[in-house]
Design a protein around this motif. Structure first.
Motif, PDB file in Angstrom:
ATOM      1  N   UNK A  93      53.621  37.991  49.375  1.00 12.27           N
ATOM      2  CA  UNK A  93      54.646  37.469  48.464  1.00 12.27           C
ATOM      3  C   UNK A  93      55.925  37.126  49.227  1.00 12.27           C
ATOM      4  N   UNK A  94      56.344  38.005  50.111  1.00 14.79           N
ATOM      5  CA  UNK A  94      57.574  37.756  50.882  1.00 14.79           C
ATOM      6  C   UNK A  94      57.382  36.592  51.850  1.00 14.79           C
ATOM      7  N   UNK A  95      56.183  36.500  52.427  1.00 10.58           N
ATOM      8  CA  UNK A  95      55.925  35.431  53.383  1.00 10.58           C
ATOM      9  C   UNK A  95      55.982  34.064  52.702  1.00 10.58           C
ATOM     10  N   UNK A  96      55.525  33.986  51.470  1.00 13.83           N
ATOM     11  CA  UNK A  96      55.597  32.733  50.712  1.00 13.83           C
ATOM     12  C   UNK A  96      57.045  32.304  50.524  1.00 13.83           C
ATOM     13  N   UNK A  97      57.907  33.278  50.285  1.00 12.66           N
ATOM     14  CA  UNK A  97      59.333  32.982  50.130  1.00 12.66           C
ATOM     15  C   UNK A  97      59.934  32.576  51.473  1.00 12.66           C
ATOM     16  N   UNK A  98      59.565  33.300  52.537  1.00 10.26           N
ATOM     17  CA  UNK A  98      60.104  32.993  53.862  1.00 10.26           C
ATOM     18  C   UNK A  98      59.706  31.590  54.316  1.00 10.26           C
ATOM     19  N   UNK A  99      58.535  31.129  53.896  1.00 10.58           N
ATOM     20  CA  UNK A  99      58.077  29.795  54.285  1.00 10.58           C
ATOM     21  C   UNK A  99      58.681  28.698  53.415  1.00 10.58           C
ATOM     22  N   UNK A 100      59.480  29.083  52.434  1.00 12.72           N
ATOM     23  CA  UNK A 100      60.105  28.099  51.566  1.00 12.72           C
ATOM     24  C   UNK A 100      59.183  27.528  50.510  1.00 12.72           C
ATOM     25  N   UNK A 101      58.028  28.158  50.293  1.00 14.70           N
ATOM     26  CA  UNK A 101      57.075  27.652  49.303  1.00 14.70           C
ATOM     27  C   UNK A 101      57.534  27.975  47.888  1.00 14.70           C
ATOM     28  N   UNK A 102      58.160  29.126  47.699  1.00 15.71           N
ATOM     29  CA  UNK A 102      58.563  29.539  46.361  1.00 15.71           C
ATOM     30  C   UNK A 102      59.702  30.544  46.465  1.00 15.71           C
ATOM     31  N   UNK A 103      60.123  31.030  45.315  1.00 19.67           N
ATOM     32  CA  UNK A 103      61.108  32.110  45.222  1.00 19.67           C
ATOM     33  C   UNK A 103      60.549  33.159  44.277  1.00 19.67           C
ATOM     34  N   UNK A 104      61.088  34.373  44.283  1.00 19.61           N
ATOM     35  CA  UNK A 104      60.577  35.391  43.362  1.00 19.61           C
ATOM     36  C   UNK A 104      60.587  34.954  41.905  1.00 19.61           C
ATOM     37  N   UNK A 105      61.579  34.199  41.497  1.00 21.14           N
ATOM     38  CA  UNK A 105      61.652  33.774  40.096  1.00 21.14           C
ATOM     39  C   UNK A 105      60.509  32.847  39.723  1.00 21.14           C
ATOM     40  N   UNK A 106      59.935  32.163  40.705  1.00 18.27           N
ATOM     41  CA  UNK A 106      58.859  31.201  40.441  1.00 18.27           C
ATOM     42  C   UNK A 106      57.496  31.711  40.898  1.00 18.27           C
ATOM     43  N   UNK A 107      57.438  32.957  41.325  1.00 21.44           N
ATOM     44  CA  UNK A 107      56.191  33.515  41.860  1.00 21.44           C
ATOM     45  C   UNK A 107      55.565  34.480  40.866  1.00 21.44           C
ATOM     46  N   UNK A 108      54.294  34.249  40.546  1.00 18.59           N
ATOM     47  CA  UNK A 108      53.551  35.139  39.661  1.00 18.59           C
ATOM     48  C   UNK A 108      52.464  35.878  40.413  1.00 18.59           C
ATOM     49  N   UNK A 109      52.040  37.009  39.866  1.00 24.73           N
ATOM     50  CA  UNK A 109      50.932  37.789  40.422  1.00 24.73           C
ATOM     51  C   UNK A 109      49.855  37.932  39.365  1.00 24.73           C
ATOM     52  N   UNK A 110      48.592  37.896  39.783  1.00 21.90           N
ATOM     53  CA  UNK A 110      47.479  38.018  38.842  1.00 21.90           C
ATOM     54  C   UNK A 110      46.345  38.789  39.491  1.00 21.90           C
ATOM     55  N   UNK A 111      45.680  39.627  38.699  1.00 21.12           N
ATOM     56  CA  UNK A 111      44.498  40.332  39.159  1.00 21.12           C
ATOM     57  C   UNK A 111      43.756  40.937  37.990  1.00 21.12           C
ATOM     58  N   UNK A 112      42.449  41.151  38.170  1.00 20.20           N
ATOM     59  CA  UNK A 112      41.630  41.733  37.114  1.00 20.20           C
ATOM     60  C   UNK A 112      40.792  42.876  37.615  1.00 20.20           C
ATOM     61  N   UNK A 113      40.535  43.857  36.747  1.00 20.25           N
ATOM     62  CA  UNK A 113      39.739  45.048  37.063  1.00 20.25           C
ATOM     63  C   UNK A 113      40.475  45.860  38.139  1.00 20.25           C
ATOM     64  N   UNK A 114      39.857  46.078  39.307  1.00 21.35           N
ATOM     65  CA  UNK A 114      40.610  46.690  40.400  1.00 21.35           C
ATOM     66  C   UNK A 114      41.820  45.829  40.755  1.00 21.35           C
ATOM     67  N   UNK A 115      41.672  44.517  40.631  1.00 19.82           N
ATOM     68  CA  UNK A 115      42.804  43.623  40.816  1.00 19.82           C
ATOM     69  C   UNK A 115      43.848  43.791  39.736  1.00 19.82           C
ATOM     70  N   UNK A 116      43.425  44.289  38.561  1.00 27.01           N
ATOM     71  CA  UNK A 116      44.386  44.611  37.507  1.00 27.01           C
ATOM     72  C   UNK A 116      45.240  45.805  37.895  1.00 27.01           C
ATOM     73  N   UNK A 117      44.622  46.767  38.595  1.00 29.80           N
ATOM     74  CA  UNK A 117      45.397  47.890  39.138  1.00 29.80           C
ATOM     75  C   UNK A 117      46.376  47.377  40.184  1.00 29.80           C
TER      76      UNK A 117
END
Length: 736
Positions: free
Chosen positions: A577-601
């Protein structure tokens, strides 16, 4: 649970973080079919439909996803059974699905002629049950029967009510295209459970025409703490199930017991599998099964290893280092290796092993598939795969060298999968190729040995492009985690968003970071019309993180995030997540996280441990209450992954239990929880309770629970499209 735990709601907002020694204020939501719990679910579903479900773009997104799921242009995945190719198919007209078949000649055409074998929609209507397909196993006729022209006739069909893991098994006649009723001697596994539901976890497996192995819930003492079968029995046609002869009984705290018979002519073997825990098992060869002379011979390999037979060969895949003594002396084989030995010699005590694969710091074994004469090994190198062909020596002598050749398929950020057409009598393989921006293709190829020209794959089917990928790119990057570990990840989207001209400028493209990080499962590149239409085509950036806990670098990568080291997986994800911001791809306000099952944890830990890194989080069919998880449904089977919260392990388990990490004084990003009432693997109470706790703390929470679908979340394409549209619309609203 005591009565005080089942109060309908706390009298005031609970103090957070929750005190694990105090009564759980939302324990009443664990009652899956409880009247008050379901009333709460309906209220939250109405809220989700009123907000996200009525938002601009929701209907269009749902329709776009449904069109992909129902498309007649999808590649029909097939398995060859005798002279036919079988396929299970769902579309707009067949919500439950059709089990159907055709010939290879017809399949090669643009419009194959399909013959319906079983119509699940018609069956569901006739029986008043919401059947969901769980698969079928077919009995291979003997060489004598095939020579006499007898067809493949006998099948065992597994059907699930509403999509739960618990299911039923019925014998099916492939020639007459009908179920064989018990009154005619047909095999039926149709357990009525104490909770009123139909089915049980387990199954049947063919031994011969008139005998099956049965491993299922047969009453008290026959299931494990995880709800899986603890015994396996041999059941003869025409006899009561209660008379089935016991073959093996596991210990009270085992995880799963099953059995099967390999019917390869000349190499018939009966095998019992004892799963002690998720990464510990034993395999037994059963001699004289079902007779007074019955004897079980344990395959002498480490409990963490996986074993498999093919004709005269035994394969051993290691999860831990293994030291053995052979004629050449003592040798230690490293974790992640694939070894081979002549089965009879190994059982007689020989430990002369051939090394088929040995990992390096960047490589791991992701799969191995036998054909009649060859073994195709699929290797990952920094999460990019390559295929190798290994041919065993003709004399099958201990320690004899195998020969190696290449199978030049794929390359770059493409995933190539190989599956045998019929490992008993053919060297043909199905070859599937896919990539984030490359629609899937299916080809037929013949595997050849050293010195022979590789067979040129015959293209059979190609999926359409469901979205315009012009101007899009897929790239691989590496982030550096807290302990210095390099963590690979893939980024997909428009070139100017994925590779910004000025990395110092803050990107504003809505970006979704997806991960799993558990159970040694790797996340590989693959085409998704749903992701393309609902996210990429609308200007989004899609990211897949290959964090520790997965299988991208073999067992060591997985074990690096087990139990007390679980935090490593979450640190890896946060590093991406931080690397995406450092590369200028996004910012925390525009970054989402998703996962299901163990990925939900995983997503739940991003929500509670790293809320400042994300603008929205989607948590699907999750584990979240890690104090209770081992007491809910199949949870006890995952203690090897997470630890046992009823012991001193709780001291580290509590550090990644989102339900107990929530702090009412912190600000959290908007969150969407989704689950299924019929999920009998990961209890829906996890998502329910976390949503209720966050609502009580005043957080921005949306939750939706599908009444069907099991752990997959949906029982048909309509439900899947609806659930998917809720998530994509929620993310667009919060991140764009």
């Amino acid at each position: 649970m005591t009565a005080e735990h089942l109060e309908t709601a706390p009298s005031a907002a609970p103090t957070t973080p929750l005190d694990p020694s105090a009564p759980d204020p939302f324990a009443w939501l664990e009652e899956v079919e409880g009247e008050e719990a379901l009333a709460w679910v309906r209220e939250r579903n109405d809220h989700a439909h009123t907000t996200v479900g009525s938002a601009e773009g929701f209907a269009a997104t749902e329709a776009a996803v449904r069109e992909v799921l129902d498309s007649d242009e999808r590649i029909p995945d097939v398995s060859r059974i005798g002279d036919h190719l079988y396929n299970f198919w769902r579309d707009a007209e067949h919500e439950r699905g059709l089990w159907r078949r055709t010939t290879l000649g017809s399949y090669r055409t643009d419009d194959p002629a399909w013959e319906t074998v079983l119509d699940l929609d018609a069956l569901a209507t006739a029986e008043g049950e919401s059947w969901v397909w769980h698969g079928a196993s077919l009995l291979r006729p003997t060489p004598e029967q095939l020579a006499a022209g007898e067809p493949w006739r006998r099948a065992l069909v597994d059907l699930s009510p509403g999509g739960s893991d618990a299911d039923v098994t019925r014998e099916f006649d492939l020639v007459a295209k009908r179920f064989v009723p018990a009154t005619e001697g047909g095999f039926e596994r149709d357990t009525a459970r104490d909770d009123g539901r139909t089915g049980a976890k387990g199954g049947l497996a063919w031994a011969d025409e008139d005998t099956v192995y049965v491993f299922t819930d047969l009453g008290p003492g026959t299931t494990t703490p995880s709800g899986y079968p603890r015994t396996v029995r041999l059941w003869r046609r025409g006899t009561p199930l209660t008379d089935a002869a016991l073959v093996y009984e596991g210990a009270e705290d085992d995880m799963y017991i099953s059995a099967r018979r390999s019917r390869t002519p000349g190499f018939e073997r009966d095998l019992v599998s004892r799963s002690i825990a998720f990464y510990r098992s034993e395999t037994f060869l059963v001699e004289a099964v079902g007779t007074p002379r019955q004897r079980l011979v344990k395959i002498d390999v480490p409990e963490s290893a996986e074993v498999g037979f093919h004709r005269e060969w035994l394969l051993v895949e290691l999860r831990d280092d293994w030291t053995v003594t052979s004629r050449a002396g003592e040798r230690t084989y490293p974790s992640g290796s694939l070894l081979a030995a002549p089965a009879d010699a190994f059982l007689a005590g020989s430990r002369d092993l051939a090394v088929l694969f040995e990992p390096t710091p960047s490589t791991s074994l992701v799969g191995a598939s036998w054909t009649r004469h060859h073994l195709v090994v699929n290797v990952l190198d920094d999460v990019k795969n390559a295929l190798h062909v290994l041919t065993p020596p003709a004399d099958a002598s201990p320690g004899a060298a195998w020969t190696r050749s290449e199978l030049p398929l794929g390359g770059g950020l493409l995933t190539v999968g190989v599956r045998a057409v019929d490992a008993v009598d053919s060297d043909d393989v199905w070859v599937t190729t896919t990539g984030y921006l490359t629609p899937s293709t299916l080809a037929l190829a013949t595997v050849t040995g050293p010195g022979a020209e590789p067979g040129v794959p015959e293209p059979l089917k190609a999926a359409p492009a469901y979205f315009d990928a012009d101007g899009m790119v897929a790239v691989q990057h590496f982030a550096v985690s807290d302990d210095g570990t390099r963590v690979p990840y893939f980024v997909v989207g428009r070139a100017e968003l994925v590779q910004p001209a000025d990395p110092a400028a803050a990107g504003t493209a809505p970006t979704l970071l997806y991960g799993y990080g558990g159970f040694e499962i790797p996340l590989l590149p693959g085409y998704s019309g749903t992701v393309g239409r609902a996210w990429l085509a609308r200007g989004g950036v899609y990211v897949v993180a290959n964090i520790r806990g997965g299988g991208e670098y073999g067992p060591a990568w997985h074990q690096a995030a087990l139990r007390e080291k679980r935090h490593k997986a979450y640190e890896d994800f946060a590093a991406v997540a931080r690397d995406l911001v450092d590369r200028g791809i996004t910012t925390p306000a525009h970054l989402g996280a998703q996962g299901g099952s163990n990925g939900g944890l995983l997503a739940g830990n991003m929500l509670t441990r790293y809320p400042d890194l994300f603008g929205a989080v989607v948590v699907q069919v999750p584990l979240l209450d890690m104090l209770r998880y081992s007491h809910l449904l199949a949870g006890a089977s995952w203690i090897a992954e997470y630890g046992d919260p009823d012991t001193a392990d709780w001291e580290f388990v509590r550090t990644f239990s989102p339900y107990h990490l929530l702090d009412g004084d912190r600000r959290y990003p908007p969150v969407l929880f989704t689950t299924s009432t019929k999920d009998d693997r990961v209890h829906p109470g996890h998502a329910r309770k976390m949503a209720a706790l966050m609502l009580a703390a005043g957080a921005d929470v949306t939750s939706y629970e599908n009444v069907e679908g099991g752990h997959g979340g949906a029982a048909n394409n309509a439900q899947a499209a609806h659930m998917s549209a809720l998530a994509w619309t929620f993310l667009h609203e919060r991140l764009a």
